[in-house]
Design a protein around this motif. Structure first.
Motif, PDB file in Angstrom:
ATOM      1  N   LYS A   1       1.270   3.327  -2.953  1.00  0.00           N
ATOM      2  CA  LYS A   1       0.010   3.846  -3.490  1.00  0.00           C
ATOM      3  C   LYS A   1      -0.468   5.106  -2.778  1.00  0.00           C
ATOM      4  CE  LYS A   1      -1.914  -0.504  -5.153  1.00  0.00           C
ATOM      5  NZ  LYS A   1      -3.134  -0.900  -5.826  1.00  0.00           N
ATOM      6  N   ILE A   2       0.147   5.408  -1.642  1.00  0.00           N
ATOM      7  CA  ILE A   2      -0.330   6.568  -0.891  1.00  0.00           C
ATOM      8  C   ILE A   2       0.621   7.749  -1.023  1.00  0.00           C
ATOM      9  CG2 ILE A   2      -1.555   5.141   0.807  1.00  0.00           C
ATOM     10  CD1 ILE A   2       0.764   5.880   2.792  1.00  0.00           C
ATOM     11  N   ASP A   3       0.129   8.918  -0.643  1.00  0.00           N
ATOM     12  CA  ASP A   3       0.992  10.081  -0.515  1.00  0.00           C
ATOM     13  C   ASP A   3       1.409  10.130   0.948  1.00  0.00           C
ATOM     14  OD1 ASP A   3       2.018  12.665  -0.080  1.00  0.00           O
ATOM     15  OD2 ASP A   3       0.897  13.437  -1.801  1.00  0.00           O
TER      16      ASP A   3
ATOM     17  N   VAL B   1       0.824  -1.209   0.000  1.00  0.00           N
ATOM     18  CA  VAL B   1       0.000   0.000   0.000  1.00  0.00           C
ATOM     19  C   VAL B   1       0.866   1.271   0.000  1.00  0.00           C
ATOM     20  CG1 VAL B   1      -1.566   1.342   1.459  1.00  0.00           C
ATOM     21  CG2 VAL B   1      -2.086  -1.044   0.968  1.00  0.00           C
TER      22      VAL B   1
END
Ligand SMILES: C[S@@+](CC[C@H](N)C(=O)[O-])C[C@H]1O[C@@H](n2cnc3c(N)ncnc32)[C@H](O)[C@@H]1O
Lengths: 124, 212
Positions: free
Chosen positions: A48-50, A45
């Motif tokens: 996929k995140i900032d 994950v």
């Protein structure tokens, strides 16, 4: 609303707003629940995140813990780091509060953990 | 795939889409795909647009739990549906994060979702009925060719789907599934019919799209 979901929300649909990301959080009720830790999942994950948005969100809620300012190298093997991220992304939930558009200040209420992002007709 | 327990109150039944043949066909199609590829792909982020009672996303969450961890996000324009989904997911001991929004309007476009599911309002109606304020009308009123609502999200799917991501769409014959598959080629997406069922008065299809 978990912070993983917050990481993906924007107010760009508002008239005149250019980026609308990230949304500020003003929380009145925050719940912490235990979620099973799966290091493989968290490692998947993270790209996929900032990450900087997650840090800021965790700050708003007072749950930064030991999250470092930047994603360290070799994330997969860094269990301590993965655990911290796991906690911030999945275990901390905003039950009641407001999401605030960074440009217009428009508030989106969160009730029972559900943000309401709907706009009035004159706002789109 | 185990069918989730769904308990809707009278008020919810008046306002929320009750799990129906289309919901169950979608669940069946996901079940077939689970064995074919989803359990190996281990999707980490799953999104359903227009969750209604939450039956479909909850079913997927329950099934995937055995193979991997994933994050489930559901959206709906209908606040009563949003609450119903929270209840359905809790009743079945899975986690679904719900956000009330119009289609994909408030998602920051990034290619993060490994699975996107949409069972849209697909019934052919007068265009004006799409604007009807009644929440229950929004569950089915699709306007011209039944396409007026779904057509709005199609151009954006590639902005949200991860590189290996899969988009599952429920349609009926009147929506012209073949023309939707053609349309997606414009965005370099290949699609196919993965399930179909004829019920009284409706011929239902599940389409699946992925990058070429
Ligand atoms: C055919 S129902 C499907 C419900 C549920 N997913 C199922 O399969 O049982 C369509 C759903 O889309 C929702 N919907 C309609 N227009 C929408 C919009 N503009 N944005 C978000 N959701 C919408 C409706 O409220 C309804 O819950």
């Amino acid at each position: 609303m978990k912070l993983l979901t917050h990481n993906m929300l924007s107010s760009k649909s508002l008239k005149g707003v250019v980026v609308g990301y990230p949304l500020k959080i003003e929380a009145y009720d925050v719940k912490v629940t235990e979620v099973e830790f799966n290091p493989e999942f968290i490692a998947k994950v993270i790209p996929k995140i900032d990450y900087s948005v997650l840090i800021r969100a965790a700050e708003y809620l007072g749950h930064v813990g030991k999250l470092p300012g930047h994603v360290p190298e070799n994330v997969e093997k860094n269990t301590d780091f993965l655990k911290e991220v796991h906690h911030a992304l999945l275990e901390v939930e905003v039950v009641k509060g407001d999401l605030v558009c960074p440009e217009s200040g428009r508030r989106f209420p969160i009730t029972d953990g559900i943000p309401n992002m709907l706009l009035n007709e004159d706002e789109v | 795939m185990e069918t989730p327990i769904v308990k809707l109150t009278d008020i919810e039944l008046d306002n929320v889409y009750e799990p129906s043949e289309d919901s169950f066909l979608l669940i069946d199609a996901l079940e077939t795909d689970l064995n074919d590829q989803l359990k190996n792909k281990k999707p980490s982020m799953c999104l359903e647009i227009g969750i209604g009672s939450g039956v479909v996303l909850t079913a997927l969450a329950m099934a995937l739990k055995k193979f991997c961890s994933s994050h489930f996000v559901g959206t709906d324009i209908n606040p009563i549906a949003c609450r119903a989904t929270k209840k359905t997911s809790m009743l079945n001991k899975v986690d679904v994060d719900v956000v009330q929004m119009d289609l994909l309007n408030n998602l920051h476009s990034r290619n993060v979702f490994d699975v996107i599911i949409f069972n849209p309002p697909y019934v052919v109606t007068e265009p004006i009925e799409v604007q009807d304020e009644k929440l229950i009308s929004k569950t089915w009123a699709g306007g011209i060719m039944g396409r007026q609502v779904m057509d709005k999200v199609f151009p954006f799917i590639t902005q949200f789907l991860s590189s290996e991501g899969l988009f599952y769409l429920l349609v009926i014959k009147e929506n012209e599934p073949e023309s939707i598959i053609e349309l997606f080629k414009t965005w370099s997406m290949k699609g196919s019919i993965i399930a179909e069922r004829k019920i009284r008065g409706e011929h239902l299809y599940v389409l699946r799209f992925q990058r070429e």
